[in-house]
Design a protein around this motif. Structure first.
Motif, PDB file in Angstrom:
ATOM      1  N   SER A 133       0.850  -1.193   0.000  1.00 16.72           N
ATOM      2  CA  SER A 133       0.000   0.000   0.000  1.00 16.72           C
ATOM      3  C   SER A 133       0.881   1.237   0.000  1.00 16.72           C
ATOM      4  CB  SER A 133      -0.917   0.018   1.223  1.00 16.72           C
ATOM      5  OG  SER A 133      -1.611   1.266   1.306  1.00 16.72           O
ATOM      6  N   PRO A 134       0.485   2.288  -0.736  1.00  6.44           N
ATOM      7  CA  PRO A 134       1.261   3.525  -0.705  1.00  6.44           C
ATOM      8  C   PRO A 134       0.880   4.432   0.463  1.00  6.44           C
ATOM      9  CG  PRO A 134      -0.523   3.759  -2.266  1.00  6.44           C
ATOM     10  CD  PRO A 134      -0.610   2.352  -1.729  1.00  6.44           C
ATOM     11  N   ILE A 135      -0.195   4.098   1.189  1.00  2.98           N
ATOM     12  CA  ILE A 135      -0.663   4.943   2.290  1.00  2.98           C
ATOM     13  C   ILE A 135      -0.021   4.445   3.574  1.00  2.98           C
ATOM     14  CG2 ILE A 135      -2.670   5.860   3.494  1.00  2.98           C
ATOM     15  CD1 ILE A 135      -4.343   5.071   1.060  1.00  2.98           C
ATOM     16  N   THR A 136       0.781   5.280   4.198  1.00  4.14           N
ATOM     17  CA  THR A 136       1.592   4.828   5.319  1.00  4.14           C
ATOM     18  C   THR A 136       1.046   5.325   6.660  1.00  4.14           C
ATOM     19  OG1 THR A 136       3.075   6.733   5.233  1.00  4.14           O
ATOM     20  CG2 THR A 136       3.627   4.844   3.854  1.00  4.14           C
ATOM     21  N   THR A 137       1.527   4.692   7.721  1.00  4.46           N
ATOM     22  CA  THR A 137       1.194   5.120   9.075  1.00  4.46           C
ATOM     23  C   THR A 137       2.022   6.350   9.461  1.00  4.46           C
ATOM     24  OG1 THR A 137       2.808   3.523   9.892  1.00  4.46           O
ATOM     25  CG2 THR A 137       0.493   2.843   9.892  1.00  4.46           C
ATOM     26  N   ARG A 138       1.637   6.951  10.595  1.00  2.91           N
ATOM     27  CA  ARG A 138       2.364   8.098  11.134  1.00  2.91           C
ATOM     28  C   ARG A 138       2.618   7.870  12.619  1.00  2.91           C
ATOM     29  NH1 ARG A 138      -1.567   8.358   6.935  1.00  2.91           N
ATOM     30  NH2 ARG A 138      -1.070  10.073   5.522  1.00  2.91           N
ATOM     31  N   LEU A 139       3.322   8.793  13.253  1.00  2.00           N
ATOM     32  CA  LEU A 139       3.583   8.702  14.683  1.00  2.00           C
ATOM     33  C   LEU A 139       2.522   9.512  15.426  1.00  2.00           C
ATOM     34  CD1 LEU A 139       7.476   8.975  14.807  1.00  2.00           C
ATOM     35  CD2 LEU A 139       6.034   6.940  14.557  1.00  2.00           C
ATOM     36  N   TYR A 140       1.363   8.890  15.618  1.00  2.00           N
ATOM     37  CA  TYR A 140       0.244   9.560  16.280  1.00  2.00           C
ATOM     38  C   TYR A 140       0.189   9.280  17.780  1.00  2.00           C
ATOM     39  CZ  TYR A 140      -1.829  10.840  11.755  1.00  2.00           C
ATOM     40  OH  TYR A 140      -2.085  11.393  10.523  1.00  2.00           O
ATOM     41  N   ASP A 141       1.046   8.382  18.264  1.00  2.00           N
ATOM     42  CA  ASP A 141       1.118   8.105  19.703  1.00  2.00           C
ATOM     43  C   ASP A 141      -0.231   7.640  20.258  1.00  2.00           C
ATOM     44  OD1 ASP A 141       2.413   7.876  22.133  1.00  2.00           O
ATOM     45  OD2 ASP A 141       2.166   9.994  22.658  1.00  2.00           O
ATOM     46  N   LEU A 142      -0.856   6.702  19.551  1.00  2.00           N
ATOM     47  CA  LEU A 142      -2.193   6.240  19.932  1.00  2.00           C
ATOM     48  C   LEU A 142      -2.175   5.056  20.890  1.00  2.00           C
ATOM     49  CD1 LEU A 142      -4.044   6.453  16.485  1.00  2.00           C
ATOM     50  CD2 LEU A 142      -3.967   8.149  18.343  1.00  2.00           C
ATOM     51  N   GLY A 143      -1.002   4.479  21.139  1.00  2.00           N
ATOM     52  CA  GLY A 143      -0.922   3.347  22.050  1.00  2.00           C
ATOM     53  C   GLY A 143      -0.796   2.028  21.316  1.00  2.00           C
ATOM     54  N   GLY A 144      -0.832   0.941  22.093  1.00  2.00           N
ATOM     55  CA  GLY A 144      -0.716  -0.400  21.518  1.00  2.00           C
ATOM     56  C   GLY A 144      -0.119  -1.358  22.535  1.00  2.00           C
ATOM     57  N   GLY A 145       0.108  -2.582  22.092  1.00  2.00           N
ATOM     58  CA  GLY A 145       0.634  -3.606  22.978  1.00  2.00           C
ATOM     59  C   GLY A 145       1.833  -4.301  22.374  1.00  2.00           C
ATOM     60  N   MET A 146       2.779  -4.702  23.228  1.00  2.00           N
ATOM     61  CA  MET A 146       3.959  -5.441  22.778  1.00  2.00           C
ATOM     62  C   MET A 146       4.179  -6.618  23.711  1.00  2.00           C
ATOM     63  SD  MET A 146       7.858  -4.129  22.152  1.00  2.00           S
ATOM     64  CE  MET A 146       9.102  -5.290  21.567  1.00  2.00           C
ATOM     65  N   ASN A 147       4.490  -7.746  23.098  1.00  2.00           N
ATOM     66  CA  ASN A 147       4.684  -9.009  23.825  1.00  2.00           C
ATOM     67  C   ASN A 147       3.438  -9.394  24.620  1.00  2.00           C
ATOM     68  OD1 ASN A 147       7.284  -9.586  22.862  1.00  2.00           O
ATOM     69  ND2 ASN A 147       8.175  -8.152  24.337  1.00  2.00           N
ATOM     70  N   ILE A 148       2.317  -9.241  23.936  1.00  2.00           N
ATOM     71  CA  ILE A 148       1.026  -9.691  24.436  1.00  2.00           C
ATOM     72  C   ILE A 148       0.476 -10.704  23.431  1.00  2.00           C
ATOM     73  CG2 ILE A 148       0.564  -7.501  25.595  1.00  2.00           C
ATOM     74  CD1 ILE A 148      -1.317  -6.813  23.242  1.00  2.00           C
ATOM     75  N   PRO A 149      -0.509 -11.524  23.806  1.00  2.00           N
ATOM     76  CA  PRO A 149      -1.135 -12.412  22.820  1.00  2.00           C
ATOM     77  C   PRO A 149      -1.791 -11.586  21.715  1.00  2.00           C
ATOM     78  CG  PRO A 149      -1.703 -13.076  25.057  1.00  2.00           C
ATOM     79  CD  PRO A 149      -1.045 -11.734  25.167  1.00  2.00           C
ATOM     80  N   VAL A 150      -1.565 -11.978  20.463  1.00  2.00           N
ATOM     81  CA  VAL A 150      -2.158 -11.274  19.332  1.00  2.00           C
ATOM     82  C   VAL A 150      -2.793 -12.281  18.377  1.00  2.00           C
ATOM     83  CG1 VAL A 150      -0.497  -9.371  19.485  1.00  2.00           C
ATOM     84  CG2 VAL A 150      -0.041 -11.294  17.938  1.00  2.00           C
TER      85      VAL A 150
END
Length: 222
Positions: A133-150
């Motif tokens: 995709s040519p539409i990219t993400t940005r640094l919006y600081d919206l949160g998220g999870g790391m090393n959690i079940p996904v």
């Protein structure tokens, strides 16, 4: 809000070395669990990788946590990214690729599109995704999870799971099942190699070797 757990224990190298000889399609002959959606495909052809899953979950147009996560990766890790249903924004491009490879990661898997294919190719970094995709993400600081079940491509991925990815797709295995699955798959592949040699030499026909012809002839004589 960010939820960041400790980095998972890595899968023992001897188990990964054994798994490296396995084709995902071989395991698909008997196992149903752990396979990602077939639309998650490799961006670079002819690659097979094994490693330890490090998970990230990020939503929509934001990739702030993904940038942070690349700085925590270790040699042998595979970063698995749950996009929480988004299929519009490419969170992974050339910069993330360079950072992940520099950290020693062996591959990335994204349940969504990527971008910058030429840069990924130039970096020689194996990637699996739902296309580009040519539409990219940005640094919006919206949160998220790391090393959690996904959930990635319909497969549950726990941090520390083993990952096997090749030209046919992606398989996730709990670490305690890796050796048993690999040993069974390697035995099947050995038998398949013997079968193929017999077929090439025209000593038998495929239907005779598999038993398919006997099944059909039995039905025809009923």
């Amino acid at each position: 809000m960010y939820v960041i757990k400790e980095m998972p224990e890595q899968v023992p190298q001897e188990d990964l070395d054994l798994l490296a000889g396995v084709e995902t399609a071989t395991v698909g002959h008997w196992r149903l669990l752990g396979f990602m959606d077939r639309n998650i495909q490799p961006l670079l052809p002819g690659r097979r990788v094994v490693g330890t899953a490090v998970t990230v979950a990020i939503a929509g147009p934001d990739s702030t946590l993904l940038h942070h996560a690349t700085g925590l990766l270790r040699p042998g890790d595979i970063l698995v990214v749950d996009r929480l249903g988004d299929d519009k924004y490419a969170c992974w491009g050339g910069g993330v690729t360079v950072a992940a490879k520099a950290a020693g990661a062996v591959a990335g898997i994204v349940d969504g599109p990527c971008t910058d294919l030429s840069e990924i190719t130039e970096s020689d970094f194996p990637m699996w995704s739902r296309g580009l995709s040519p539409i990219t993400t940005r640094l919006y600081d919206l949160g998220g999870g790391m090393n959690i079940p996904v959930c990635c491509g319909g497969a549950v991925v726990m941090p520390g799971d083993a990952v096997l990815a090749d030209e046919s797709g992606v398989l996730i295995l709990p670490r305690q099942e890796v050796r048993a699955v690999a040993e069974e798959a390697l035995a099947i592949q050995g038998n398949a190699a013997n079968r193929d040699a017999i077929l090439r030499e025209k000593r038998h026909k495929l239907g005779d070797l598999s038993g398919a012809s006997a099944m059909i002839l039995a039905k025809l004589t009923e």
